[in-house]
Scaffold this motif. Structure first.
Motif: not given
Length: 106
Positions: A50-51, A54-55, A57, A60
């Motif tokens: 999940r972290y 951010h880099m 997508s 996701a």
């Protein structure tokens, strides 16, 4: 690089990379009858992934999908997460770059 650290922590740093994120038409269920697994590694890996969103997508949707099974973890759920990690291994050089720019441009 965070992705490489994640692969090492999950024990997948020597895995064979793959080019597809998930199996086509994958159907996981909460009512699975395969063997249960220890939740610690699964939940930790999902948190780390999940972290990474951010880099990256592109992962996701898959992470959101496997996150639905956190309460009753089974071998087939973990196999899907391992495939996701193999995809990350194969695409470790991809990501979003936020370059430093001047105040006049975006």
């Amino acid at each position: 690089m965070y992705a490489l650290k994640l692969l090492e922590q999950s024990g997948m740093n020597e895995c064979k990379p793959c080019v597809t994120l998930m199996e086509e038409r994958l159907k996981l269920t909460k009512a699975s009858t395969v063997a249960r697994i220890d939740a610690t590694l699964y939940q930790s890996t999902i948190g780390d992934l999940r972290y990474l969103v951010h880099m990256r997508s592109d992962i996701a949707f898959a992470i959101g999908y496997v996150s639905c099974f956190m309460e009753d973890l089974r071998e087939d759920h973990w196999a899907t997460v391992k495939r996701l990690l193999r995809y990350v291994k194969g695409t470790v050089d991809q990501g979003i770059v936020f370059p430093k720019t001047s105040r006049s441009g975006l």
